[in-house]
Design a protein around this motif. Structure first.
Motif, PDB file in Angstrom:
ATOM      1  N   HIS A  49     -29.754 -12.036   3.514  1.00 54.73           N
ATOM      2  CA  HIS A  49     -28.300 -12.536   3.548  1.00 54.73           C
ATOM      3  C   HIS A  49     -27.213 -11.483   3.483  1.00 54.73           C
ATOM      4  O   HIS A  49     -26.202 -11.706   4.183  1.00 54.73           O
ATOM      5  N   ALA A  50     -27.369 -10.466   2.577  1.00 54.75           N
ATOM      6  CA  ALA A  50     -26.306  -9.624   2.443  1.00 54.75           C
ATOM      7  C   ALA A  50     -26.021  -8.757   3.492  1.00 54.75           C
ATOM      8  O   ALA A  50     -25.085  -8.305   4.116  1.00 54.75           O
ATOM      9  N   VAL A 126     -26.095 -19.225  14.380  1.00 50.96           N
ATOM     10  CA  VAL A 126     -24.920 -19.582  15.142  1.00 50.96           C
ATOM     11  C   VAL A 126     -23.820 -18.831  14.894  1.00 50.96           C
ATOM     12  O   VAL A 126     -22.888 -18.514  15.824  1.00 50.96           O
ATOM     13  N   LEU A 127     -23.445 -18.365  13.702  1.00 59.07           N
ATOM     14  CA  LEU A 127     -22.434 -17.697  13.611  1.00 59.07           C
ATOM     15  C   LEU A 127     -22.305 -16.339  14.311  1.00 59.07           C
ATOM     16  O   LEU A 127     -21.182 -16.193  14.895  1.00 59.07           O
ATOM     17  N   PRO A 128     -23.341 -15.565  14.524  1.00 58.23           N
ATOM     18  CA  PRO A 128     -23.323 -14.648  15.370  1.00 58.23           C
ATOM     19  C   PRO A 128     -23.079 -14.867  16.754  1.00 58.23           C
ATOM     20  O   PRO A 128     -22.336 -14.090  17.550  1.00 58.23           O
ATOM     21  N   LEU A 129     -23.467 -16.099  16.981  1.00 56.12           N
ATOM     22  CA  LEU A 129     -23.215 -16.493  18.436  1.00 56.12           C
ATOM     23  C   LEU A 129     -21.891 -16.773  18.780  1.00 56.12           C
ATOM     24  O   LEU A 129     -21.486 -16.832  19.943  1.00 56.12           O
ATOM     25  N   ALA A 130     -21.126 -17.149  17.763  1.00 62.29           N
ATOM     26  CA  ALA A 130     -19.804 -17.736  17.649  1.00 62.29           C
ATOM     27  C   ALA A 130     -18.962 -16.206  18.137  1.00 62.29           C
ATOM     28  O   ALA A 130     -17.939 -16.404  18.500  1.00 62.29           O
ATOM     29  N   PHE A 131     -19.597 -15.157  17.611  1.00 59.09           N
ATOM     30  CA  PHE A 131     -18.835 -13.925  17.893  1.00 59.09           C
ATOM     31  C   PHE A 131     -19.541 -13.092  19.332  1.00 59.09           C
ATOM     32  O   PHE A 131     -19.479 -12.007  19.533  1.00 59.09           O
ATOM     33  N   ALA A 132     -20.518 -14.032  19.828  1.00 63.68           N
ATOM     34  CA  ALA A 132     -21.076 -13.198  21.067  1.00 63.68           C
ATOM     35  C   ALA A 132     -21.980 -12.211  20.826  1.00 63.68           C
ATOM     36  O   ALA A 132     -22.332 -11.479  21.504  1.00 63.68           O
ATOM     37  N   VAL A 134     -25.343 -12.022  20.556  1.00 68.16           N
ATOM     38  CA  VAL A 134     -26.638 -12.610  20.928  1.00 68.16           C
ATOM     39  C   VAL A 134     -27.850 -11.770  20.158  1.00 68.16           C
ATOM     40  O   VAL A 134     -28.659 -12.294  19.603  1.00 68.16           O
ATOM     41  N   CYS A 135     -28.042 -10.552  20.640  1.00 68.17           N
ATOM     42  CA  CYS A 135     -29.141  -9.806  19.925  1.00 68.17           C
ATOM     43  C   CYS A 135     -29.268  -9.905  18.430  1.00 68.17           C
ATOM     44  O   CYS A 135     -30.271  -9.873  17.975  1.00 68.17           O
ATOM     45  N   TYR A 136     -27.935  -9.752  17.826  1.00 64.35           N
ATOM     46  CA  TYR A 136     -27.777  -9.817  16.399  1.00 64.35           C
ATOM     47  C   TYR A 136     -28.412 -11.090  15.750  1.00 64.35           C
ATOM     48  O   TYR A 136     -29.302 -11.246  14.802  1.00 64.35           O
ATOM     49  N   ALA A 137     -27.900 -12.073  16.669  1.00 61.68           N
ATOM     50  CA  ALA A 137     -28.579 -13.473  16.053  1.00 61.68           C
ATOM     51  C   ALA A 137     -30.026 -13.649  16.244  1.00 61.68           C
ATOM     52  O   ALA A 137     -30.622 -14.174  15.418  1.00 61.68           O
ATOM     53  N   ALA A 138     -30.492 -13.209  17.214  1.00 62.13           N
ATOM     54  CA  ALA A 138     -31.853 -13.260  17.458  1.00 62.13           C
ATOM     55  C   ALA A 138     -32.664 -12.518  16.610  1.00 62.13           C
ATOM     56  O   ALA A 138     -33.859 -12.800  15.912  1.00 62.13           O
ATOM     57  N   ALA A 139     -32.343 -11.173  16.096  1.00 59.76           N
ATOM     58  CA  ALA A 139     -33.027 -10.291  15.369  1.00 59.76           C
ATOM     59  C   ALA A 139     -33.060 -10.965  13.706  1.00 59.76           C
ATOM     60  O   ALA A 139     -33.961 -10.959  13.196  1.00 59.76           O
ATOM     61  N   PHE A 140     -31.867 -11.347  13.455  1.00 57.08           N
ATOM     62  CA  PHE A 140     -31.938 -11.873  12.066  1.00 57.08           C
ATOM     63  C   PHE A 140     -32.552 -13.279  11.958  1.00 57.08           C
ATOM     64  O   PHE A 140     -33.152 -13.730  10.799  1.00 57.08           O
ATOM     65  N   SER A 141     -32.503 -14.043  13.020  1.00 56.78           N
ATOM     66  CA  SER A 141     -33.107 -15.258  13.173  1.00 56.78           C
ATOM     67  C   SER A 141     -34.600 -14.827  12.853  1.00 56.78           C
ATOM     68  O   SER A 141     -35.619 -15.762  12.102  1.00 56.78           O
ATOM     69  N   VAL A 142     -35.255 -14.034  13.570  1.00 56.97           N
ATOM     70  CA  VAL A 142     -36.266 -13.745  13.394  1.00 56.97           C
ATOM     71  C   VAL A 142     -36.783 -13.293  11.819  1.00 56.97           C
ATOM     72  O   VAL A 142     -38.028 -13.691  11.351  1.00 56.97           O
ATOM     73  N   LEU A 143     -36.239 -12.385  11.376  1.00 58.55           N
ATOM     74  CA  LEU A 143     -36.197 -11.791  10.081  1.00 58.55           C
ATOM     75  C   LEU A 143     -36.247 -13.033   9.151  1.00 58.55           C
ATOM     76  O   LEU A 143     -37.068 -13.048   8.098  1.00 58.55           O
ATOM     77  N   ASN A 144     -35.315 -13.934   9.457  1.00 61.65           N
ATOM     78  CA  ASN A 144     -35.253 -15.227   8.337  1.00 61.65           C
ATOM     79  C   ASN A 144     -36.185 -15.865   8.795  1.00 61.65           C
ATOM     80  O   ASN A 144     -37.042 -16.393   7.633  1.00 61.65           O
ATOM     81  N   ALA A 145     -36.975 -16.262   9.585  1.00 55.46           N
ATOM     82  CA  ALA A 145     -38.091 -16.844   9.918  1.00 55.46           C
ATOM     83  C   ALA A 145     -39.165 -16.308   8.874  1.00 55.46           C
ATOM     84  O   ALA A 145     -40.162 -16.844   8.531  1.00 55.46           O
ATOM     85  N   MET A 146     -39.352 -15.127   9.179  1.00 56.09           N
ATOM     86  CA  MET A 146     -40.558 -14.255   8.475  1.00 56.09           C
ATOM     87  C   MET A 146     -40.237 -14.682   6.966  1.00 56.09           C
ATOM     88  O   MET A 146     -41.322 -15.037   6.326  1.00 56.09           O
ATOM     89  N   ILE A 147     -39.140 -14.518   6.361  1.00 56.09           N
ATOM     90  CA  ILE A 147     -38.794 -14.608   4.996  1.00 56.09           C
ATOM     91  C   ILE A 147     -39.184 -16.278   4.624  1.00 56.09           C
ATOM     92  O   ILE A 147     -39.722 -16.529   3.641  1.00 56.09           O
ATOM     93  N   LEU A 148     -38.356 -17.108   5.422  1.00 56.88           N
ATOM     94  CA  LEU A 148     -38.682 -18.530   5.311  1.00 56.88           C
ATOM     95  C   LEU A 148     -40.440 -18.851   5.163  1.00 56.88           C
ATOM     96  O   LEU A 148     -40.725 -20.078   4.292  1.00 56.88           O
ATOM     97  N   ALA A 149     -41.085 -18.112   5.832  1.00 58.80           N
ATOM     98  CA  ALA A 149     -42.411 -18.741   6.016  1.00 58.80           C
ATOM     99  C   ALA A 149     -43.003 -18.548   4.623  1.00 58.80           C
ATOM    100  O   ALA A 149     -43.620 -19.205   4.044  1.00 58.80           O
TER     101      ALA A 149
END
Length: 164
Positions: A49-50, A126-132, A134-149
């Protein structure tokens, strides 16, 4: 100050306030006999998150704002507040369980087992997508999914363990 910086400042202030609330609630719960589970992965949650928020401060300053994603992020904040209000003093950023206290099954918990994680997953994308970003949103979404698992498995084990 640009709208981008205002948005980032508001998100940062909200997260800081939530950390203070979580700390207060955690201390109160522990004093009442609650137990923490899954503490080993908590530094990963904090680091993710940081890094996510810090990276947005670096990359989103001068990006074009995509209004539809910003509206969706605002709607996610409604979901976040709903979760916080439903859990009340039981909301923390850690997995804290009070023995023999029933699970909350009201509010968003009527519909999802882990609505807070659904909101967070949405925000991270969504917040990174609000700033266009896209790759940042995808990368952090994957990392978040790994930690959430890891986190959801630990939380489910803690909540479903035998009492007593």
């Amino acid at each position: 100050m640009t709208l981008n910086l205002v948005i980032l400042a508001l998100v940062t202030a909200a997260r800081a306030a939530e950390l203070l609330l979580a700390r207060r609630n955690t201390i109160r719960l522990i004093r009442r006999g609650a137990v923490e589970f899954g503490a080993g992965h908590y530094p990963l949650v904090v680091a993710l998150h940081a890094a996510w928020l810090g990276g947005l401060w670096l990359l989103a300053r001068d990006q074009p704002i995509q209004p539809i994603w910003l509206v969706l992020f605002a709607l996610l904040q409604v979901g976040r507040v709903w979760v916080l209000m439903t859990l009340g003093e039981r909301w923390t950023t850690r997995i804290i369980v009070e023995p023999a206290r029933p699970l909350i099954r009201t509010g968003p918990y009527r519909f999802l087992a882990h609505p807070n994680y659904a909101v967070v997953a949405g925000e991270i994308a969504v917040l990174p997508l609000a700033f266009a970003l896209v790759c940042y949103a995808a990368a952090f979404s994957v990392l978040n999914a790994m930690i959430l698992a890891i986190r959801i498995r630990a939380e489910n084990a803690a909540l479903n363990r035998p009492v007593g």
